[in-house]
Design a protein around this motif. Sequence first.
Motif, PDB file in Angstrom:
ATOM      1  N   VAL A  47       0.834  -1.203   0.000  1.00  0.00           N
ATOM      2  CA  VAL A  47       0.000   0.000   0.000  1.00  0.00           C
ATOM      3  C   VAL A  47       0.869   1.255   0.000  1.00  0.00           C
ATOM      4  CG1 VAL A  47      -1.687   1.328   1.335  1.00  0.00           C
ATOM      5  CG2 VAL A  47      -1.955  -1.142   1.102  1.00  0.00           C
ATOM      6  N   SER A  48       1.942   1.254   0.784  1.00  0.00           N
ATOM      7  CA  SER A  48       2.833   2.415   0.848  1.00  0.00           C
ATOM      8  C   SER A  48       3.529   2.682  -0.476  1.00  0.00           C
ATOM      9  CB  SER A  48       3.882   2.214   1.951  1.00  0.00           C
ATOM     10  OG  SER A  48       3.273   2.166   3.222  1.00  0.00           O
ATOM     11  N   SER A  49       3.713   1.648  -1.282  1.00  0.00           N
ATOM     12  CA  SER A  49       4.345   1.829  -2.594  1.00  0.00           C
ATOM     13  C   SER A  49       3.394   2.467  -3.600  1.00  0.00           C
ATOM     14  CB  SER A  49       4.827   0.480  -3.142  1.00  0.00           C
ATOM     15  OG  SER A  49       3.732  -0.291  -3.624  1.00  0.00           O
ATOM     16  N   GLY A  50       2.094   2.436  -3.293  1.00  0.00           N
ATOM     17  CA  GLY A  50       1.089   2.965  -4.209  1.00  0.00           C
ATOM     18  C   GLY A  50       0.401   1.885  -5.018  1.00  0.00           C
ATOM     19  N   ALA A  51       0.899   0.659  -4.924  1.00  0.00           N
ATOM     20  CA  ALA A  51       0.328  -0.456  -5.691  1.00  0.00           C
ATOM     21  C   ALA A  51      -0.906  -1.030  -5.002  1.00  0.00           C
ATOM     22  CB  ALA A  51       1.380  -1.548  -5.888  1.00  0.00           C
ATOM     23  N   LYS A  52      -1.628  -1.859  -5.729  1.00  0.00           N
ATOM     24  CA  LYS A  52      -2.814  -2.527  -5.208  1.00  0.00           C
ATOM     25  C   LYS A  52      -2.474  -3.966  -4.847  1.00  0.00           C
ATOM     26  CE  LYS A  52      -7.460  -4.068  -6.532  1.00  0.00           C
ATOM     27  NZ  LYS A  52      -8.453  -4.158  -7.626  1.00  0.00           N
ATOM     28  N   ILE A  53      -3.077  -4.453  -3.760  1.00  0.00           N
ATOM     29  CA  ILE A  53      -2.848  -5.834  -3.332  1.00  0.00           C
ATOM     30  C   ILE A  53      -3.861  -6.757  -3.998  1.00  0.00           C
ATOM     31  CG2 ILE A  53      -2.674  -7.413  -1.379  1.00  0.00           C
ATOM     32  CD1 ILE A  53      -2.349  -4.950   0.430  1.00  0.00           C
ATOM     33  N   ARG A  54      -3.364  -7.911  -4.472  1.00  0.00           N
ATOM     34  CA  ARG A  54      -4.243  -8.997  -4.891  1.00  0.00           C
ATOM     35  C   ARG A  54      -3.939 -10.185  -3.995  1.00  0.00           C
ATOM     36  NH1 ARG A  54      -6.768  -9.139  -9.811  1.00  0.00           N
ATOM     37  NH2 ARG A  54      -7.868 -10.862  -8.812  1.00  0.00           N
ATOM     38  N   PHE A  55      -4.914 -10.582  -3.183  1.00  0.00           N
ATOM     39  CA  PHE A  55      -4.698 -11.648  -2.213  1.00  0.00           C
ATOM     40  C   PHE A  55      -4.926 -13.027  -2.826  1.00  0.00           C
ATOM     41  CE2 PHE A  55      -5.807  -8.167   0.815  1.00  0.00           C
ATOM     42  CZ  PHE A  55      -4.625  -8.195   1.540  1.00  0.00           C
ATOM     43  N   ILE A  56      -4.059 -13.958  -2.434  1.00  0.00           N
ATOM     44  CA  ILE A  56      -4.151 -15.365  -2.833  1.00  0.00           C
ATOM     45  C   ILE A  56      -4.337 -16.199  -1.572  1.00  0.00           C
ATOM     46  CG2 ILE A  56      -2.849 -17.308  -3.795  1.00  0.00           C
ATOM     47  CD1 ILE A  56      -3.480 -15.580  -5.991  1.00  0.00           C
ATOM     48  N   ASP A  57      -5.099 -17.262  -1.681  1.00  0.00           N
ATOM     49  CA  ASP A  57      -5.314 -18.125  -0.519  1.00  0.00           C
ATOM     50  C   ASP A  57      -4.065 -18.967  -0.233  1.00  0.00           C
ATOM     51  OD1 ASP A  57      -6.771 -19.011   1.620  1.00  0.00           O
ATOM     52  OD2 ASP A  57      -8.226 -20.163   0.449  1.00  0.00           O
ATOM     53  N   VAL A  58      -4.036 -19.542   0.956  1.00  0.00           N
ATOM     54  CA  VAL A  58      -2.926 -20.408   1.364  1.00  0.00           C
ATOM     55  C   VAL A  58      -3.399 -21.850   1.429  1.00  0.00           C
ATOM     56  CG1 VAL A  58      -1.751 -18.601   2.665  1.00  0.00           C
ATOM     57  CG2 VAL A  58      -3.430 -20.063   3.824  1.00  0.00           C
ATOM     58  N   GLY A  59      -2.426 -22.752   1.418  1.00  0.00           N
ATOM     59  CA  GLY A  59      -2.733 -24.168   1.584  1.00  0.00           C
ATOM     60  C   GLY A  59      -2.695 -24.550   3.048  1.00  0.00           C
ATOM     61  N   ASN A  60      -2.809 -25.835   3.333  1.00  0.00           N
ATOM     62  CA  ASN A  60      -2.782 -26.300   4.727  1.00  0.00           C
ATOM     63  C   ASN A  60      -1.390 -26.237   5.340  1.00  0.00           C
ATOM     64  OD1 ASN A  60      -5.559 -26.826   4.860  1.00  0.00           O
ATOM     65  ND2 ASN A  60      -5.290 -28.846   3.919  1.00  0.00           N
ATOM     66  N   ASP A  61      -0.399 -25.883   4.522  1.00  0.00           N
ATOM     67  CA  ASP A  61       0.954 -25.667   5.033  1.00  0.00           C
ATOM     68  C   ASP A  61       1.157 -24.202   5.408  1.00  0.00           C
ATOM     69  OD1 ASP A  61       0.907 -24.533   2.541  1.00  0.00           O
ATOM     70  OD2 ASP A  61       2.620 -25.649   1.737  1.00  0.00           O
ATOM     71  N   TYR A  62       0.094 -23.395   5.302  1.00  0.00           N
ATOM     72  CA  TYR A  62       0.067 -21.962   5.638  1.00  0.00           C
ATOM     73  C   TYR A  62       0.767 -21.087   4.600  1.00  0.00           C
ATOM     74  CZ  TYR A  62      -0.729 -24.279  10.153  1.00  0.00           C
ATOM     75  OH  TYR A  62      -1.184 -25.111  11.148  1.00  0.00           O
ATOM     76  N   LEU A  63       1.267 -21.682   3.533  1.00  0.00           N
ATOM     77  CA  LEU A  63       2.006 -20.945   2.504  1.00  0.00           C
ATOM     78  C   LEU A  63       1.133 -20.690   1.288  1.00  0.00           C
ATOM     79  CD1 LEU A  63       5.286 -23.042   2.737  1.00  0.00           C
ATOM     80  CD2 LEU A  63       4.834 -20.831   3.832  1.00  0.00           C
ATOM     81  N   ILE A  64       1.533 -19.742   0.451  1.00  0.00           N
ATOM     82  CA  ILE A  64       0.774 -19.382  -0.741  1.00  0.00           C
ATOM     83  C   ILE A  64       0.460 -20.613  -1.585  1.00  0.00           C
ATOM     84  CG2 ILE A  64       2.826 -18.903  -2.146  1.00  0.00           C
ATOM     85  CD1 ILE A  64       1.245 -16.492  -3.332  1.00  0.00           C
ATOM     86  N   ASP A  65      -0.783 -20.717  -2.028  1.00  0.00           N
ATOM     87  CA  ASP A  65      -1.210 -21.818  -2.884  1.00  0.00           C
ATOM     88  C   ASP A  65      -0.813 -21.478  -4.319  1.00  0.00           C
ATOM     89  OD1 ASP A  65      -2.467 -23.785  -4.349  1.00  0.00           O
ATOM     90  OD2 ASP A  65      -4.358 -23.686  -3.220  1.00  0.00           O
ATOM     91  N   TYR A  66       0.311 -22.018  -4.754  1.00  0.00           N
ATOM     92  CA  TYR A  66       0.865 -21.640  -6.061  1.00  0.00           C
ATOM     93  C   TYR A  66      -0.089 -21.975  -7.208  1.00  0.00           C
ATOM     94  CZ  TYR A  66       2.010 -26.590  -6.754  1.00  0.00           C
ATOM     95  OH  TYR A  66       1.928 -27.954  -6.899  1.00  0.00           O
ATOM     96  N   LYS A  67      -0.995 -22.943  -7.001  1.00  0.00           N
ATOM     97  CA  LYS A  67      -1.924 -23.344  -8.059  1.00  0.00           C
ATOM     98  C   LYS A  67      -2.939 -22.248  -8.378  1.00  0.00           C
ATOM     99  CE  LYS A  67      -3.191 -27.104  -5.854  1.00  0.00           C
ATOM    100  NZ  LYS A  67      -2.249 -27.070  -4.728  1.00  0.00           N
ATOM    101  N   LYS A  68      -3.080 -21.271  -7.482  1.00  0.00           N
ATOM    102  CA  LYS A  68      -4.065 -20.206  -7.676  1.00  0.00           C
ATOM    103  C   LYS A  68      -3.460 -18.889  -8.169  1.00  0.00           C
ATOM    104  CE  LYS A  68      -7.220 -22.115  -4.214  1.00  0.00           C
ATOM    105  NZ  LYS A  68      -7.965 -21.882  -2.961  1.00  0.00           N
ATOM    106  N   ILE A  69      -2.151 -18.867  -8.306  1.00  0.00           N
ATOM    107  CA  ILE A  69      -1.484 -17.615  -8.670  1.00  0.00           C
ATOM    108  C   ILE A  69      -1.854 -17.145 -10.073  1.00  0.00           C
ATOM    109  CG2 ILE A  69       0.749 -16.516  -9.138  1.00  0.00           C
ATOM    110  CD1 ILE A  69       1.930 -18.179  -6.865  1.00  0.00           C
TER     111      ILE A  69
END
Length: 377
Positions: A93-115
């Motif tokens: 947000v401070s950079s001026g860009a917009k965030i696009r949120f991705i869900d996580v898997g059961n390992d708590y990490l980004i679900d790469y299949k949804k990127i």
Amino acid sequence: MINSWEYKEEYKLLRKKIIKSIDTVLKSGKLFFGKETENFEKKFLIRNNSKYGVSVSNGTNALLIALKALNIGTGDEVITVSNTAIATASAIVSSGAKIRFIDVGNDYLIDYKKIEKCINKNTKAIILVHLYGQACEMDKIIKIKKKYKISIIEDCAQAQGAKYKGIKVGNFGDFGCFSFYPTKILGAYGDGGFITTNNDNLHRKARRIRFYGIENINKKNKWNQVYYSNEHGINSRLSEIQSAILNIKLKYLNQNITLRKKIAKNYDALLTNNVLIKPKINKYNSHAYHLYVVSYKKRDLLIKFLKKRGIFLSIQYPVPIHKMNAFNKGLNKFDKNNLGNSESLSRSIFSLPIYPTLKKKDQLKIIEEINNFKKKN
């Protein structure tokens, strides 16, 4: 009383060395950009097997500087997760860009299949959060990076020393961003951060941005002789005092990660309460265990139960970023409807004490009480 984290025992062990190092700094007359910071930057890069890097005032600024160095700003979009510290979203947000949120898997990490579903013409970068001490699925994500020609920033704030296929985090993306907040694997006694990169041009730009755009790569240019801004930057210096403390603590980094792994191994082996979901360790990963995060649907009851017995636990993170007022404006229906796992996990996850000075008798008490909880409830 057993706290979720504490530093006093560690300070007792290092007190004489720390006081001596602080005294040396204060006597030197150099509070910023002195020998301690210079030495720390060199040693940190060697430890992390990274080519280039620069120390900064905190982990949030490390992310912001990385974004600015990649020319990311208004009109751009950055993909990241909602199950993370506020700092990750705040930097975007401070950079001026917009965030696009991705869900996580059961390992708590980004679900790469949804990127790929979230990538569009405005997508400029992905901030990967190596959460709790475990690296993301880097092979798959690097393929996406190359396919769409977007940048990767690694948020390594909780993963100092973690590895993926034998390579330390902070070496996969365009930038790796670290935090030395006191609770971290390598923690200062105040704020601090670091940016790694294997690209010299990006390194030079990040180094300029961290101090008002002033260029100091040329060895002939001394900080107290040249005061000229080459591009718009920010003030994000790591102090000599914190650098001196980190130089001492860096020597114990590998030892402390080994102790964290030993504590985690005890939890893995001795926690027999089978309704408690333990951390999932992915293939090719060497977990650094900044946190030992578990999941339990009756979390609040268990935390209350343990508190009565003098055991105080932490929750990381009780509210996903996309649910916070500061960051939920402008989210489209796709974003809101595809973060179910992040929301579900936020209601059940909490962490068990895992700091290196945790006494074995205290850990055994934690384990015993958690195992007893099922019998009594």
